[in-house]
Enzyme design. Structure first.
Site, mmCIF file in Angstrom:
data_model
loop_
_atom_site.group_PDB
_atom_site.id
_atom_site.type_symbol
_atom_site.label_atom_id
_atom_site.label_comp_id
_atom_site.label_asym_id
_atom_site.label_seq_id
_atom_site.Cartn_x
_atom_site.Cartn_y
_atom_site.Cartn_z
ATOM 1 N N GLU A 252 47.770 40.009 35.827
ATOM 2 C CA GLU A 252 47.261 40.976 36.796
ATOM 3 C C GLU A 252 48.291 42.063 37.126
ATOM 4 O OE1 GLU A 252 44.196 41.433 38.082
ATOM 5 O OE2 GLU A 252 45.086 43.176 39.048
ATOM 6 N N THR A 294 40.502 45.151 35.637
ATOM 7 C CA THR A 294 40.671 43.892 34.895
ATOM 8 C C THR A 294 39.552 43.684 33.873
ATOM 9 O OG1 THR A 294 41.525 42.913 36.901
ATOM 10 C CG2 THR A 294 40.976 41.397 35.139
ATOM 11 N N HIS A 409 47.964 40.857 42.650
ATOM 12 C CA HIS A 409 46.914 41.871 42.859
ATOM 13 C C HIS A 409 47.204 42.606 44.164
ATOM 14 C CE1 HIS A 409 43.005 43.707 43.460
ATOM 15 N NE2 HIS A 409 42.656 43.335 42.243
ATOM 16 N N ASP A 468 47.021 43.746 32.447
ATOM 17 C CA ASP A 468 45.653 44.279 32.392
ATOM 18 C C ASP A 468 45.572 45.773 32.690
ATOM 19 O OD1 ASP A 468 46.061 43.966 35.129
ATOM 20 O OD2 ASP A 468 44.140 42.981 35.516
ATOM 21 N N HIS A 469 46.380 46.257 33.650
ATOM 22 C CA HIS A 469 46.336 47.687 34.019
ATOM 23 C C HIS A 469 47.496 47.957 34.962
ATOM 24 C CE1 HIS A 469 44.702 46.163 37.779
ATOM 25 N NE2 HIS A 469 43.831 45.478 37.065
#
Ligand code: GP9
Ligand code: MN
Length: 626
Positions: A252, A294, A409, A468-469
């Site tokens: 994450e 995600t 997150h 993921d990003h």
């Protein structure tokens, strides 16, 4: 004239006030870059046409309902504005309709919404209360006289004039504004947030129609393009992980800048730094996600197609026909499962995972989540892995599995007891808190790999870890510049910050001969890479990525906003940057790739919006559908 104004003062008050309010919100809650006074003027007038339009309906209503309608619309428009403010705080982007209607998501945003809420937000609604009071108590202020035909005509003419002025100015400032759709900020800046929503609704129905009208012939060009770009797999590595279990971890919000880096002198990712030394590590690997975050990353990794420029493909096109990695592997005897300790319907995963070919989705109900073992968005990563392994042990082998972590997150919450590195000190609470949660995830990964070894699930597996990003958005550029020791974060730096780690670990292979691979690449490349490592031929598969190990793999990655990166250049917002200096350079250096970047995104969008793979399987019968 004067009399009409007096008669309609409530309507005018509401319109002018909401207009000003919108402009104030633009200036205070969104980060809209203004480069000239014309742009400022456009921004200022752009809410007006929509407001005149909406409130204008009141002129066709009976006296009583007229005033109530104005109050109701003020409330509705304010709510719309506010939802956008909240969304922007979180995603640094404007909302689109598909996302707005993902109400099941909104409920889950729980903590984040709380974190994003500010008491001053309530002020936004104060005027609506005032309007309601005026209508109820001050009948002398609101008029109850019938509207004349002439008044209506004047109103409509004003509306048309304002709309045309707005569009004219915008078109002069930004030619082809409405046809180049992927830059939402530009659109909002020019036509306004409200008109943008209408525009978005039109687009939405257009895409719906696209599926209905699509036919198999559209695939021919796309297939030609894909075949022409295909690279032969690396012979030495083809099949090197044949029949092994596959373990993929979505890390994450993990960006590459924390790898081999420190905060207050302490390593942020000691485990990963070490793991990299026994793996193939890709240090020029980019995320290519859009609004689906995600879920977009998952989509990219398993389909080698681009996610969408608006909305999340997990929502908009979840029932399409796909040829995702899990589905392919099922035909090679694999059992497929995905682990994520969140509501199964979040991001529509329960529906999408079926389309991707998963046998089993271990979601919230399969985990024991309580006060002690959760933080922020839910189950802490350590417990998530621990509980997942218990299931993993029981799966038929070989298995293909994907694990989606959560602790790192936004808003990066973490209890004191879990903090292994200190927070950073800057003006961004978000960046400050990012480091301890990254460190926590790193530690969880270490424990995960250790238990895989303990359970005898390690040696015969291939392990792929990917970020993921981004975790730190542009809103924190100042703090980011401070951390990186830079004057400022330029658009060039911004693109470079979209790098996320990719680690491919094959026990018995990569530990003997680890490599740092600096080819420019992205999430889209993972699918063909993995399939080739497993010894599966992809000649009949339609994908846009290239095998990362192919000898002549192109140094090229397209980000979802249309930026792209090549070996020597970075292209963003019509500007070409030289990677060596980070400075602007002649556009002609980037030009050869501009068309290609656009082409890829367009072709991929065509496949998704048209649900074209449904024809591909039917017509050609790939080697996966037996
Ligand atoms: C939550 C996880 C995180 O289920 O997908 O979502 P994100 O906000 O990173 O897309
Ligand atoms: Mn994420």
């Amino acid at each position: 004239m004067g009399k009409s104004i007096k008669k309609h003062r409530f309507l005018l008050l509401a319109t002018v006030w909401l207009w000003l309010k919108t402009y104030i919100v633009y200036k205070t809650s969104f980060d809209i870059e203004i480069e000239s006074w014309v742009q400022e003027l456009i921004l200022f007038i752009n809410p007006l046409s929509f407001l005149l339009f909406i409130f204008g309906f009141s002129l066709f209503m009976k006296e009583k309902s007229r005033n109530r309608y104005i109050v109701a619309m003020s409330l509705f428009i304010t709510a719309l504005l506010y939802v956008n403010v909240m969304f922007y705080r979180f995603f640094n982007d404007f909302i689109t309709l598909p996302v707005l209607f993902q109400t099941s998501n909104m409920g889950d945003l729980g903590n984040s919404v709380f974190e994003l809420f500010r008491f001053t937000d309530l002020l936004l609604f104060a005027d609506v209360v005032l309007f309601a009071w005026l209508v109820r108590k001050k009948s002398s202020f609101v008029s109850f006289e019938p509207v004349t035909k002439k008044e209506r005509h004047v109103y409509i003419l004003t509306l048309v004039a304002v709309a045309l002025l707005n569009l004219g100015l915008a078109e002069a400032e930004r030619p082809q504004l409405l046809t180049r759709t992927f830059d939402r900020k530009m659109l909002v800046k020019n036509i306004g947030m409200y008109n943008y929503l209408i525009y978005d609704a039109v687009l939405q129905s257009k895409t719906k129609a696209q599926r209905a009208l699509a036919d198999s012939s559209e695939l021919a060009d796309i297939e030609n393009y894909i075949r022409a770009n295909e690279k032969a797999p690396n012979k030495q590595l083809f099949g090197i992980a044949k029949n092994r279990n596959v373990i993929i971890v979505s890390m994450e919000s993990l960006q590459s800048f924390v790898i081999n880096n420190t905060v207050n002198g302490q390593e942020i990712t000691p485990f990963l730094n070490d793991f990299i030394k026994q793996s193939y590590y890709f240090d020029n690997f980019y995320h290519q996600t859009g609004q689906g975050k995600t879920s977009d990353a998952e989509f990219l990794i398993e389909n080698s197609l681009y996610p969408l420029g608006r909305g999340a493909v997990f929502f908009t096109n979840a029932t399409n026909e796909y040829n995702a990695t899990p589905e392919i592997l099922k035909n090679y005897g694999y059992y497929t499962a995905v682990f994520h300790a969140n509501n199964k319907s979040f991001w529509n995963r329960d529906v999408m995972y079926q389309s991707l070919g998963y046998d089993r989705y271990f979601s919230l109900n399969d985990f024991d989540v309580n006060e002690e073992n959760s933080v922020g968005w839910g189950l802490k990563d350590k417990y998530f892995f621990e509980q997942s392994i218990a299931y993993l042990k029981t799966l038929p082998q070989p298995f293909y599995t994907k694990f989606i972590t959560l602790t790192n997150h936004f808003p990066f919450e973490l209890g004191e007891e879990d903090r292994m590195v200190p927070e950073y000190t800057s003006n961004s609470r978000t960046l400050n808190r990012y480091f301890p949660t990254v460190r926590y995830m790193d530690e969880s990964l270490k424990l995960f790999i250790e238990s895989l070894k303990k359970e005898g699930l390690y040696q015969n597996s291939i392990i792929i870890l990917y970020g993921d990003h981004y975790g730190i958005s542009e809103n924190h550029n100042e703090a980011m510049a401070q951390y990186l020791g830079k004057q400022e974060i330029t658009p060039f730096d911004h693109v470079q910050l979209q790098r996320v780690p990719l680690i491919i670990h094959i026990p018995g292979v990569t530990d003997r001969d680890p490599k740092v691979i600096s080819k420019v690449s992205g999430q889209i490349d993972v699918k063909p890479t993995l399939l080739h490592l497993l010894g599966i031929d992809t000649k009949n598969d339609l994908h846009f990525g290239q095998d990362l190990f192919a000898k002549d793999k192109l140094d090229f990655v397209v980000l979802r906003d249309g930026s792209f990166v090549t070996k020597d250049y970075v292209y963003k917002d019509n500007v070409c940057y030289d990677k060596k200096t980070g400075l602007k350079t002649d556009i002609s250096y980037c030009e050869p790739y501009v068309e290609k970047a656009k082409q890829e995104l367009d072709y991929s969008d065509k496949i998704v919006y048209g649900d074209l793979l449904r024809f591909y399987n039917g017509k050609n019968g790939t080697n996966y559908k037996k």
